[in-house]
Design an enzyme around this catalytic site. Structure first.
Site, PDB file in Angstrom:
ATOM      1  N   GLU A   4       0.819  -1.217   0.000  1.00 43.64           N
ATOM      2  CA  GLU A   4       0.000   0.000   0.000  1.00 43.64           C
ATOM      3  C   GLU A   4       0.857   1.273   0.000  1.00 43.64           C
ATOM      4  OE1 GLU A   4      -2.969  -0.379   3.050  1.00 43.64           O
ATOM      5  OE2 GLU A   4      -3.514  -2.390   2.384  1.00 43.64           O
ATOM      6  N   HIS A  63     -17.603 -10.677   6.149  1.00 49.63           N
ATOM      7  CA  HIS A  63     -16.324 -10.026   6.377  1.00 49.63           C
ATOM      8  C   HIS A  63     -15.577 -10.716   7.502  1.00 49.63           C
ATOM      9  CE1 HIS A  63     -13.606  -6.724   7.950  1.00 49.63           C
ATOM     10  NE2 HIS A  63     -13.230  -6.865   6.696  1.00 49.63           N
ATOM     11  N   HIS A  64     -14.311 -11.072   7.245  1.00 51.84           N
ATOM     12  CA  HIS A  64     -13.419 -11.661   8.244  1.00 51.84           C
ATOM     13  C   HIS A  64     -12.168 -10.813   8.360  1.00 51.84           C
ATOM     14  CE1 HIS A  64     -15.072 -16.047   7.583  1.00 51.84           C
ATOM     15  NE2 HIS A  64     -15.932 -15.263   8.203  1.00 51.84           N
ATOM     16  N   GLU A  65     -12.078  -9.980   9.376  1.00 56.96           N
ATOM     17  CA  GLU A  65     -10.820  -9.305   9.679  1.00 56.96           C
ATOM     18  C   GLU A  65     -10.076 -10.163  10.695  1.00 56.96           C
ATOM     19  OE1 GLU A  65      -7.625  -7.796   9.858  1.00 56.96           O
ATOM     20  OE2 GLU A  65      -8.909  -6.565   8.558  1.00 56.96           O
ATOM     21  N   HIS A 118      -7.960  -8.876   1.406  1.00 55.77           N
ATOM     22  CA  HIS A 118      -7.279  -7.606   1.641  1.00 55.77           C
ATOM     23  C   HIS A 118      -6.035  -7.858   2.490  1.00 55.77           C
ATOM     24  CE1 HIS A 118     -10.297  -4.403   0.330  1.00 55.77           C
ATOM     25  NE2 HIS A 118     -10.648  -5.554  -0.236  1.00 55.77           N
ATOM     26  N   GLU A 119      -5.049  -6.958   2.357  1.00 56.30           N
ATOM     27  CA  GLU A 119      -3.711  -7.211   2.888  1.00 56.30           C
ATOM     28  C   GLU A 119      -3.251  -8.594   2.419  1.00 56.30           C
ATOM     29  OE1 GLU A 119      -5.840  -4.293   4.671  1.00 56.30           O
ATOM     30  OE2 GLU A 119      -6.247  -6.340   5.324  1.00 56.30           O
ATOM     31  N   GLU A 138      -7.090  -6.712  -2.619  1.00 56.14           N
ATOM     32  CA  GLU A 138      -6.627  -5.341  -2.464  1.00 56.14           C
ATOM     33  C   GLU A 138      -5.174  -5.295  -2.951  1.00 56.14           C
ATOM     34  OE1 GLU A 138      -7.067  -2.057   1.079  1.00 56.14           O
ATOM     35  OE2 GLU A 138      -6.104  -3.961   1.521  1.00 56.14           O
ATOM     36  N   GLU A 192      -9.491   4.300   0.776  1.00 56.51           N
ATOM     37  CA  GLU A 192      -9.569   4.692   2.182  1.00 56.51           C
ATOM     38  C   GLU A 192      -8.442   5.645   2.599  1.00 56.51           C
ATOM     39  OE1 GLU A 192      -7.371   0.725   2.060  1.00 56.51           O
ATOM     40  OE2 GLU A 192      -9.070   1.684   1.044  1.00 56.51           O
TER      41      GLU A 192
END
Length: 690
Positions: free
Chosen positions: A175, A400-402, A470-471, A489, A495
Site C-alpha cells: 500500500e 467479512h473476516h478481519e 485484503h492485505e 486489495e 480509504e
C-alpha cells in the site's frame, strides 16, 4: 466450467545433447522475442532476451543458495533439451475477456552438475508474443531431497537506465504510492516509512515489489512480475543501481529461511511482459496463461456484481466498527436500509464490516484475551435475519473476516466460520490481514502466508465461498486455476483519501496502478465516491479527483466485484448515479484505447451477455484533451452514447463535484474529443440503438 475451444497443437522435439553443447535458443511464435540460454565459462545457467532489434535483458545468471548444502548455481552441463509449441483457447469464468488465447513456444533444459553429487535442475521457458516466463524445476533425485532455499539468485540485467514505476520491496504490504524515477535513482529505503501503515512493514534492502514497470529509451514497455505463486515465497527484486541489475530477493522469515520444500517441486514463473505500447501490457494475458487450467467444476454460486456496504462510514467517522463506540454502524436497521437501496437500484451485494465480536481492541496484539470470533455477531446485528432479508430482496450478503493477522487463531476457526457461511448460503467473503503476523517472525509475503492464503482458497472451494482478500499476497494469475479468488486489495486504496496524513492519493496514482499492480490481477479499490470533498466529515482530507474521474474508474480498474462505497444519501436522486447502475462488471472484450503511464488512460470494455460498451478515461493533475476513436464498435450499427464529463470549471481541488451529462448518436466512424479537467475523467456508456 473450463473447456478448450480450439485444438491444442503440440510438437515435441526430444534429443540428447553432447557435453560440448552449452547453449540453445527459443523464440516467440511471431519471432519478435528471442531467448538465448547458455552456460557461462563457469558453467553457470545464464540467459539473454531480445525484442526485435533490441537487447532487453543482457547476460543474466540463474541459481540458488541452499542451507546446509552447496550452492546450486554452477558446474552444470546440459544433458537434454525439449521444445514444444502450444496453441489453445480457453474460456474465462469471469474476467476482462470472455476467451483467452494461450499460444507459446516452450523450451525445457535439463541440467546436471559435473561434480560428484550430480544434482539436477531443469529450467523451463515459455515464450509468447507478449513476453515470456521461466521457472525452475527440481526433479526427484537421490542427492537433493529436502531443500531449504536461503536465496534465489535470478538476475535481470538491464541494458540501460530505464524510466521506472516502482514501490518499495516491503515484506508485509503493497500500500504505497508509486514512484517514477530512473532505474538508477531507485531508493526503496528512503520511501519506507515505519508506522505509516496499520500493517507491520519491513523493507530490509533496496528492493522493489512486483509488478515493476519500465520504459526504454526506444519506447518499449517492460513489466517484471511472477506467475503461479504456489507453496513458495513471494519475490521482491533487489536493485543494483550502479550495474543496472535486478536480482530476485525472496521474502523470508526471522530464521532466514525463504523456501522449504521436498523434491520434486517447481518454482513460480519469473515473468517479463514486453510491448510497444503501454496498453499492450494491460491487454497481455501472459500472467493468467502461465497458470494451470481451472480446477473448479462449478462456480455458478458466484456472479460478478456491484455491492454496497457498511464500510465508508468507519473511514469518515460517521460510524464505528466496534460495539462500544459512539455509533456502531454494523447494526440490523442500517444493514436493511443498505439492502433496500441496493435492491431498488439493481445492485446485488451488500458487505458489512464490524458485525462480529472482537473489534474493541482488534489492533492490540498484547491483549491476548481480545480475539475475533467469526461466528458470533454483536447484539445489535441479527446475522440470520439480515441474510434472509437480503435474499427476499435479491441482495446477497458478503461476509467479512478481519483476522488482525492472527493466523493461528483464524485457522482454528476456518471450519466453523466457513460452515456458517455455507449454512446461510453466503457465497463470498472479504478477508483482512491488518497488522503483524502471528506467529511471530513470519511476514505477509513469505511462504508461510502464501500457503495460508491458498488454504483459505481451498476452504472457499469446499464450501462454495468466493474470496476477496485484503492485505493479501500479490495477484499472480491463480484466478485461472482457482476462479474462487475473485479479487484482492494489495494496493493503496480509496480509504487513504479519508484518513492519511500525506494528502491522500494524488491524481496520478490511478494513472500508474493499471500498468503496475493491475497487471497481476483484479483490484478491489472501491471507486465511486460522490462526496469527494468529504465535507462535513473530514475537513482536513479530500479525494483528489473529480466526480467524473470516480465514475470512469469502474471501467479503468478491473474487478468482477465493484463496490458502490459512498453513503447512500449521496447517491439518492443523483443523475450521475445512473452510470454506476448501468456499467457492467463482467466483460466480453477489453481494449486500451490510448494511454501514457502516469499521465492518462482510456479503456473500453464490452459487457458480457449484451452488446453494450463502456469507456472510462482519467487523467493526472494536468488537464488534457483525449481523442477516442470508436472504430471498435460494430459496423453499420448506431449507438446512443451517454457522456458523464467534467465541466469547464471542474478541478480536483477547487471544484471537484461539478459535471455534465450529454447524449449523442455515434457509430464506428465517430471520434470523440474529451476535455478532461485536472484530476478529471470521463465515463461513457454506449448502448445499441433499437
Amino acid at each position: 466450467m473450463y473447456k478448450f475451444t480450439s485444438l491444442i497443437i503440440t510438437i515435441c522435439l526430444l534429443f540428447s545433447c553432447s557435453e560440448k553443447t552449452n547453449k540453445t535458443t527459443i523464440a516467440s511464435p511471431d519471432k519478435q522475442i528471442k531467448v538465448h540460454f547458455f552456460l557461462s565459462k563457469k558453467n553457470e545457467p545464464s540467459y539473454t532476451v531480445h525484442f526485435k532489434n533490441e537487447t532487453i535483458i543482457d547476460s543474466s545468471k540463474m541459481g540458488f543458495e541452499l542451507k546446509d548444502a552447496l550452492a546450486l548455481n554452477s558446474n552444470f552441463k546440459i544433458v537434454n533439451t525439449q521444445e514444444s509449441t502450444t496453441d489453445e483457447t480457453w474460456d474465462m469464468v469471469w474476467g476482462e475477456d470472455a476467451q483467452v488465447r494461450n499460444h507459446y513456444n516452450e523450451l525445457k533444459i535439463e541440467l546436471e552438475e559435473t561434480s560428484e553429487l550430480k544434482r539436477r535442475l531443469n529450467i523451463i521457458f515459455k515464450v509468447y508474443d507478449d513476453g515470456l516466463g521461466f521457472r525452475y524445476e527440481f526433479p526427484e533425485q537421490e542427492n537433493l531431497t529436502n531443500v531449504i532455499i536461503t536465496d534465489e539468485n535470478t538476475e535481470f540485467n538491464l541494458t540501460e537506465d530505464h524510466k521506472t514505476w516502482w514501490i518499495p520491496g516491503d515484506w508485509d504490504i503493497y500500500e504505497y504510492l508509486y514512484n517514477t524515477t530512473k532505474f538508477s535513482e531507485i531508493d526503496a529505503l528512503k520511501h519506507y516509512e515505519p508506522g505509516a501503515h496499520l500493517g507491520q512493514t519491513y523493507v530490509p534492502e533496496n528492493a522493489v515489489n512486483t509488478p515493476v514497470t519500465m520504459k526504454t529509451n526506444s519506447g518499449v514497455y517492460l513489466s517484471f512480475h511472477e506467475a503461479d505463486l504456489t507453496n513458495y515465497a513471494g519475490m521482491t527484486l533487489a536493485v543494483d543501481t550502479t550495474d543496472l541489475k535486478m536480482t530476485s530477493e525472496l521474502v523470508g522469515n526471522d530464521e532466514n529461511i525463504k523456501v522449504k520444500r521436498q523434491t520434486p517441486f517447481e518454482t513460480p514463473w519469473r515473468t517479463i511482459q514486453i510491448s510497444d505500447s503501454p496498453g499492450g501490457l494491460i491487454e497481455s494475458k501472459l500472467i493468467v496463461n502461465l497458470n494451470e487450467p481451472n480446477t473448479v467444476d462449478d462456480m455458478s454460486y458466484f456472479k460478478p456484481t456491484k455491492y454496497v456496504g457498511i464500510w465508508w462510514d468507519m473511514h469518515i467517522g460517521t460510524g464505528n466498527w466496534d460495539y462500544s463506540g459512539k455509533y456502531h454502524a454494523a447494526n440490523t436497521k442500517y444493514a436493511k436500509e443498505m439492502i433496500d437501496f441496493a435492491s431498488e437500484h439493481n445492485i446485488h451485494g451488500m458487505l458489512v464490516e464490524g458485525w462480529n465480536i472482537g473489534w474493541e481492541k482488534w489492533w492490540d496484539k498484547s491483549n491476548k484475551k481480545v480475539h475475533f470470533d467469526f461466528v458470533t455477531p454483536y447484539p445489535d446485528y441479527d446475522l440470520e435475519d439480515i441474510t434472509n432479508y437480503g435474499k427476499s430482496k435479491g441482495v446477497a450478503l458478503i461476509m467479512h473476516h478481519e483476522t488482525s493477522a492472527d493466523i493461528i487463531r483464524y485457522e482454528t476457526q476456518l471450519d466453523t466460520a466457513f460452515a456458517l457461511m455455507k449454512k446461510l448460503n453466503i457465497h463470498s467473503v472479504k478477508t483482512g490481514y491488518v497488522g503483524r503476523i502471528i506467529p511471530k517472525g513470519e511476514y505477509h509475503h513469505g511462504q508461510y502466508m502464501v500457503n495460508h492464503y491458498q488454504k483459505v482458497l481451498e476452504k472457499g472451494i469446499e464450501t462454495n465461498v468466493a474470496i476477496n482478500a485484503h492485505e493479501p499476497i500479490k495477484a499472480t494469475g491463480k484466478r485461472r486455476t482457482y476462479p474462487v479468488a475473485i479479487s484482492r486489495e494489495g494496493v493503496r486504496g480509496q480509504e487513504y483519501n479519508a484518513w492519511s496524513k500525506d494528502g491522500g492519493n494524488p491524481p496520478e496514482h490511478l494513472t500508474i496502478v493499471p500498468f503496475t499492480r493491475m497487471l497481476g490481477g483484479p483490484i478491489d479499490y472501491t471507486p465511486g465516491i460522490f462526496n469527494t470533498t468529504l465535507k462535513p466529515y473530514k475537513t482536513d482530507n479530500q479525494i483528489n479527483t473529480t466526480l467524473a474521474h470516480q465514475l470512469a474508474l469502474y471501467v479503468v480498474l478491473y474487478s468482477p466485484v465493484q463496490m458502490v462505497p459512498d453513503l447512500i444519501k449521496h447517491y439518492k436522486d443523483h443523475p450521475a448515479f445512473q452510470f454506476i447502475k448501468d456499467v457492467g462488471v463482467d466483460w466480453n472484450t477489453s481494449k486500451v484505447l490510448d494511454a501514457e503511464i502516469g499521465d492518462f488512460i482510456a479503456v473500453a470494455r464490452q459487457e458480457k451477455g449484451t452488446k453494450n460498451w463502456f469507456i472510462g478515461c482519467i487523467t493526472d493533475e494536468n488537464a488534457r484533451v483525449v481523442k477516442i476513436d470508436l472504430k471498435f464498435l460494430e459496423a453499420d450499427k448506431i449507438y446512443v452514447a451517454t457522456l458523464y464529463q467534467d465541466t469547464q470549471d471542474s478541478h480536483y481541488i477547487n471544484n471537484p463535484e461539478v459535471y455534465k451529462i450529454s447524449e449523442q448518436e455515434v457509430n464506428h466512424k465517430t471520434i470523440l474529443e474529451l476535455n478532461l479537467a485536472p484530476g478529471g475523467g470521463c465515463a461513457i456508456s454506449l448502448i445499441p440503438k433499437e
